[in-house]
Design a protein around this motif. Structure first.
Motif, PDB file in Angstrom:
ATOM      1  N   LYS A 100       0.848  -1.190   0.000  1.00  0.00           N
ATOM      2  CA  LYS A 100       0.000   0.000   0.000  1.00  0.00           C
ATOM      3  C   LYS A 100       0.886   1.243   0.000  1.00  0.00           C
ATOM      4  CE  LYS A 100      -4.286   1.406   2.257  1.00  0.00           C
ATOM      5  NZ  LYS A 100      -5.246   1.066   1.255  1.00  0.00           N
ATOM      6  N   GLU A 101       0.580   2.156  -0.893  1.00  0.00           N
ATOM      7  CA  GLU A 101       1.296   3.426  -1.003  1.00  0.00           C
ATOM      8  C   GLU A 101       2.807   3.233  -1.134  1.00  0.00           C
ATOM      9  OE1 GLU A 101      -0.055   6.522   1.598  1.00  0.00           O
ATOM     10  OE2 GLU A 101      -2.138   5.890   1.397  1.00  0.00           O
ATOM     11  N   GLY A 102       3.201   2.229  -1.924  1.00  0.00           N
ATOM     12  CA  GLY A 102       4.623   1.987  -2.170  1.00  0.00           C
ATOM     13  C   GLY A 102       5.365   1.375  -1.003  1.00  0.00           C
ATOM     14  N   LYS A 103       4.634   0.816  -0.063  1.00  0.00           N
ATOM     15  CA  LYS A 103       5.234   0.197   1.120  1.00  0.00           C
ATOM     16  C   LYS A 103       4.736  -1.241   1.241  1.00  0.00           C
ATOM     17  CE  LYS A 103       5.603   4.641   3.381  1.00  0.00           C
ATOM     18  NZ  LYS A 103       7.019   4.825   3.229  1.00  0.00           N
ATOM     19  N   LEU A 104       5.599  -2.097   1.771  1.00  0.00           N
ATOM     20  CA  LEU A 104       5.267  -3.504   1.965  1.00  0.00           C
ATOM     21  C   LEU A 104       5.065  -3.786   3.451  1.00  0.00           C
ATOM     22  CD1 LEU A 104       5.010  -6.445   0.926  1.00  0.00           C
ATOM     23  CD2 LEU A 104       7.493  -6.642   1.255  1.00  0.00           C
ATOM     24  N   PHE A 105       3.943  -4.418   3.779  1.00  0.00           N
ATOM     25  CA  PHE A 105       3.634  -4.867   5.139  1.00  0.00           C
ATOM     26  C   PHE A 105       3.455  -6.374   5.061  1.00  0.00           C
ATOM     27  CE2 PHE A 105       2.175  -0.552   4.682  1.00  0.00           C
ATOM     28  CZ  PHE A 105       2.521   0.056   5.876  1.00  0.00           C
ATOM     29  N   TYR A 106       4.203  -7.131   5.857  1.00  0.00           N
ATOM     30  CA  TYR A 106       4.088  -8.593   5.804  1.00  0.00           C
ATOM     31  C   TYR A 106       3.967  -9.168   7.206  1.00  0.00           C
ATOM     32  CZ  TYR A 106       9.057  -8.823   7.027  1.00  0.00           C
ATOM     33  OH  TYR A 106      10.265  -8.703   7.666  1.00  0.00           O
ATOM     34  N   TRP A 107       3.324 -10.370   7.287  1.00  0.00           N
ATOM     35  CA  TRP A 107       3.154 -11.028   8.568  1.00  0.00           C
ATOM     36  C   TRP A 107       2.970 -12.526   8.380  1.00  0.00           C
ATOM     37  CZ3 TRP A 107      -0.514  -8.210   6.092  1.00  0.00           C
ATOM     38  CH2 TRP A 107      -1.790  -8.737   5.957  1.00  0.00           C
ATOM     39  N   LYS A 116       4.192 -18.373  -4.286  1.00  0.00           N
ATOM     40  CA  LYS A 116       5.203 -17.747  -5.148  1.00  0.00           C
ATOM     41  C   LYS A 116       5.041 -16.236  -5.133  1.00  0.00           C
ATOM     42  CE  LYS A 116       5.815 -21.551  -8.379  1.00  0.00           C
ATOM     43  NZ  LYS A 116       5.658 -22.028  -9.753  1.00  0.00           N
ATOM     44  N   ASP A 117       3.799 -15.787  -5.020  1.00  0.00           N
ATOM     45  CA  ASP A 117       3.513 -14.358  -4.970  1.00  0.00           C
ATOM     46  C   ASP A 117       4.182 -13.708  -3.749  1.00  0.00           C
ATOM     47  OD1 ASP A 117       2.217 -12.007  -5.955  1.00  0.00           O
ATOM     48  OD2 ASP A 117       0.656 -12.262  -4.436  1.00  0.00           O
ATOM     49  N   MET A 118       4.150 -14.396  -2.605  1.00  0.00           N
ATOM     50  CA  MET A 118       4.784 -13.874  -1.391  1.00  0.00           C
ATOM     51  C   MET A 118       6.290 -13.739  -1.600  1.00  0.00           C
ATOM     52  SD  MET A 118       4.086 -12.966   1.793  1.00  0.00           S
ATOM     53  CE  MET A 118       5.393 -11.916   2.381  1.00  0.00           C
ATOM     54  N   VAL A 119       6.899 -14.763  -2.173  1.00  0.00           N
ATOM     55  CA  VAL A 119       8.343 -14.731  -2.429  1.00  0.00           C
ATOM     56  C   VAL A 119       8.676 -13.627  -3.427  1.00  0.00           C
ATOM     57  CG1 VAL A 119      10.305 -16.044  -3.324  1.00  0.00           C
ATOM     58  CG2 VAL A 119       8.624 -17.166  -1.857  1.00  0.00           C
ATOM     59  N   SER A 120       7.846 -13.452  -4.437  1.00  0.00           N
ATOM     60  CA  SER A 120       8.075 -12.416  -5.455  1.00  0.00           C
ATOM     61  C   SER A 120       8.019 -11.018  -4.861  1.00  0.00           C
ATOM     62  CB  SER A 120       7.046 -12.531  -6.579  1.00  0.00           C
ATOM     63  OG  SER A 120       7.222 -13.720  -7.281  1.00  0.00           O
ATOM     64  N   ILE A 121       7.054 -10.780  -3.972  1.00  0.00           N
ATOM     65  CA  ILE A 121       6.933  -9.437  -3.390  1.00  0.00           C
ATOM     66  C   ILE A 121       8.113  -9.155  -2.457  1.00  0.00           C
ATOM     67  CG2 ILE A 121       5.499  -9.938  -1.357  1.00  0.00           C
ATOM     68  CD1 ILE A 121       4.906  -7.003  -3.700  1.00  0.00           C
ATOM     69  N   LEU A 122       8.564 -10.167  -1.713  1.00  0.00           N
ATOM     70  CA  LEU A 122       9.748  -9.977  -0.872  1.00  0.00           C
ATOM     71  C   LEU A 122      10.974  -9.691  -1.734  1.00  0.00           C
ATOM     72  CD1 LEU A 122       9.169 -12.825   1.738  1.00  0.00           C
ATOM     73  CD2 LEU A 122       9.049 -10.360   2.178  1.00  0.00           C
ATOM     74  N   SER A 123      11.070 -10.346  -2.865  1.00  0.00           N
ATOM     75  CA  SER A 123      12.174 -10.126  -3.798  1.00  0.00           C
ATOM     76  C   SER A 123      12.092  -8.724  -4.409  1.00  0.00           C
ATOM     77  CB  SER A 123      12.145 -11.189  -4.892  1.00  0.00           C
ATOM     78  OG  SER A 123      13.211 -11.002  -5.785  1.00  0.00           O
ATOM     79  N   LYS A 124      10.894  -8.289  -4.760  1.00  0.00           N
ATOM     80  CA  LYS A 124      10.697  -6.952  -5.334  1.00  0.00           C
ATOM     81  C   LYS A 124      11.244  -5.873  -4.399  1.00  0.00           C
ATOM     82  CE  LYS A 124       7.007  -3.692  -6.492  1.00  0.00           C
ATOM     83  NZ  LYS A 124       5.555  -3.512  -6.581  1.00  0.00           N
ATOM     84  N   SER A 130      17.353 -15.300  -0.116  1.00  0.00           N
ATOM     85  CA  SER A 130      17.492 -16.381  -1.077  1.00  0.00           C
ATOM     86  C   SER A 130      16.153 -16.617  -1.747  1.00  0.00           C
ATOM     87  CB  SER A 130      17.929 -17.669  -0.373  1.00  0.00           C
ATOM     88  OG  SER A 130      17.867 -18.754  -1.261  1.00  0.00           O
ATOM     89  N   LEU A 131      16.174 -16.790  -3.050  1.00  0.00           N
ATOM     90  CA  LEU A 131      14.943 -17.142  -3.754  1.00  0.00           C
ATOM     91  C   LEU A 131      14.731 -18.641  -3.754  1.00  0.00           C
ATOM     92  CD1 LEU A 131      14.863 -14.671  -6.750  1.00  0.00           C
ATOM     93  CD2 LEU A 131      13.642 -14.583  -4.597  1.00  0.00           C
ATOM     94  N   ASN A 132      15.647 -19.364  -3.133  1.00  0.00           N
ATOM     95  CA  ASN A 132      15.534 -20.814  -3.072  1.00  0.00           C
ATOM     96  C   ASN A 132      14.661 -21.189  -1.876  1.00  0.00           C
ATOM     97  OD1 ASN A 132      15.823 -23.499  -3.456  1.00  0.00           O
ATOM     98  ND2 ASN A 132      17.919 -23.612  -2.710  1.00  0.00           N
ATOM     99  N   VAL A 133      13.369 -20.988  -1.997  1.00  0.00           N
ATOM    100  CA  VAL A 133      12.448 -21.266  -0.903  1.00  0.00           C
ATOM    101  C   VAL A 133      12.098 -22.746  -0.846  1.00  0.00           C
ATOM    102  CG1 VAL A 133      10.177 -20.689   0.042  1.00  0.00           C
ATOM    103  CG2 VAL A 133      11.567 -18.928  -0.989  1.00  0.00           C
ATOM    104  N   ASN A 134      12.264 -23.460  -1.925  1.00  0.00           N
ATOM    105  CA  ASN A 134      11.918 -24.879  -1.920  1.00  0.00           C
ATOM    106  C   ASN A 134      13.125 -25.773  -1.637  1.00  0.00           C
ATOM    107  OD1 ASN A 134       9.157 -24.769  -2.273  1.00  0.00           O
ATOM    108  ND2 ASN A 134       9.356 -24.439  -4.460  1.00  0.00           N
ATOM    109  N   GLY A 135      14.161 -25.214  -1.167  1.00  0.00           N
ATOM    110  CA  GLY A 135      15.351 -25.962  -0.785  1.00  0.00           C
ATOM    111  C   GLY A 135      16.219 -25.055   0.048  1.00  0.00           C
ATOM    112  N   PHE A 136      17.353 -25.530   0.474  1.00  0.00           N
ATOM    113  CA  PHE A 136      18.194 -24.733   1.348  1.00  0.00           C
ATOM    114  C   PHE A 136      19.623 -24.812   0.850  1.00  0.00           C
ATOM    115  CE2 PHE A 136      18.839 -22.336   5.021  1.00  0.00           C
ATOM    116  CZ  PHE A 136      19.942 -22.793   5.715  1.00  0.00           C
ATOM    117  N   ILE A 137      20.194 -23.669   0.473  1.00  0.00           N
ATOM    118  CA  ILE A 137      21.555 -23.651  -0.061  1.00  0.00           C
ATOM    119  C   ILE A 137      22.574 -23.400   1.042  1.00  0.00           C
ATOM    120  CG2 ILE A 137      23.131 -22.393  -1.575  1.00  0.00           C
ATOM    121  CD1 ILE A 137      20.825 -22.001  -3.480  1.00  0.00           C
ATOM    122  N   GLY A 138      22.314 -22.475   1.911  1.00  0.00           N
ATOM    123  CA  GLY A 138      23.253 -22.157   2.978  1.00  0.00           C
ATOM    124  C   GLY A 138      22.854 -20.867   3.670  1.00  0.00           C
ATOM    125  N   ILE A 139      23.472 -20.610   4.773  1.00  0.00           N
ATOM    126  CA  ILE A 139      23.184 -19.400   5.527  1.00  0.00           C
ATOM    127  C   ILE A 139      24.146 -18.310   5.077  1.00  0.00           C
ATOM    128  CG2 ILE A 139      23.169 -18.356   7.823  1.00  0.00           C
ATOM    129  CD1 ILE A 139      22.432 -21.115   8.916  1.00  0.00           C
TER     130      ILE A 139
END
Length: 189
Positions: A100-107, A116-124, A130-139
């Motif tokens: 909303k109004e160019g700001k992201l609020f998540y919970w 996928k939409d949630m991951v995309s908005i966090l990426s935006k 990491s975009l690798n939400v379906n696996g784990f590459i490393g910390i």
């Protein structure tokens, strides 16, 4: 036009415009509706809304009558773990958001699946490590930072009427101070 007429018109326009956001608040609804009420109030009344573009929200049941909602600016990126898979529910990774109004609020909503939409908005908003939400590459080598001096807004909603609330701007965690008293109406069955 005389100066006093111009001032009067500007004042009336300002009063009408300021109260219009209150019409967006809902009286009845779910926990997510209370979150939306908090976001609306936060955007239109809190100076903190101008300090960041990404805000995390935390929801807590204070007691049988009151729901707490924390809204605070967030500068740490989220790090998905191996359990955070698209299509699954999580109790520690966000699955809901409002832009909303160019700001992201998540919970976190443990009843809603990660999409996928949630991951995309966090990426935006460059807010996921990491975009690798379906696996784990490393910390990543970056660590989470906590700024104890950073203020947040705590909202305390009547569960029976979520348009009735009080708010506190603080840097003290929710649950570490006495919440404001609310005179909540009884639930209508």
């Amino acid at each position: 036009m005389k100066l006093h007429n111009y001032i009067f018109i500007v004042l009336v326009f300002f009063l009408i415009n300021c109260s219009s956001w209150k019409r967006m608040l809902v009286d009845k609804g779910t926990q997510n509706d209370a979150v939306q009420n908090a976001i609306i109030d936060f955007l239109y009344t809190s100076r903190l809304s101008k300090s960041d573009s990404v805000f995390s929200i935390y929801v807590e049941n204070i007691d049988d009558n009151v729901l707490g909602v924390k809204v605070g600016g967030e500068f740490n990126k989220l790090l998905p773990g191996p359990e955070n898979r698209i299509g699954t529910k999580s109790s520690d990774f966000p699955s809901r958001y409002i832009e909303k109004e160019g700001k992201l609020f998540y919970w976190v909503d443990s009843t809603h699946i990660l999409t996928k939409d949630m991951v995309s908005i966090l990426s935006k908003y460059n807010h996921i490590d990491s975009l690798n939400v379906n696996g784990f590459i490393g910390i990543p080598e970056t660590s989470s930072l906590i700024d104890d001096s950073k203020k947040v807004v705590h909202y305390f909603f009547c569960k029976s009427n979520i348009s009735m609330y009080k708010k506190v701007t603080t840097n003290i965690g929710m649950g570490y101070y006495e919440p404001p008293k609310l005179d909540c109406p009884l639930y209508e069955e």
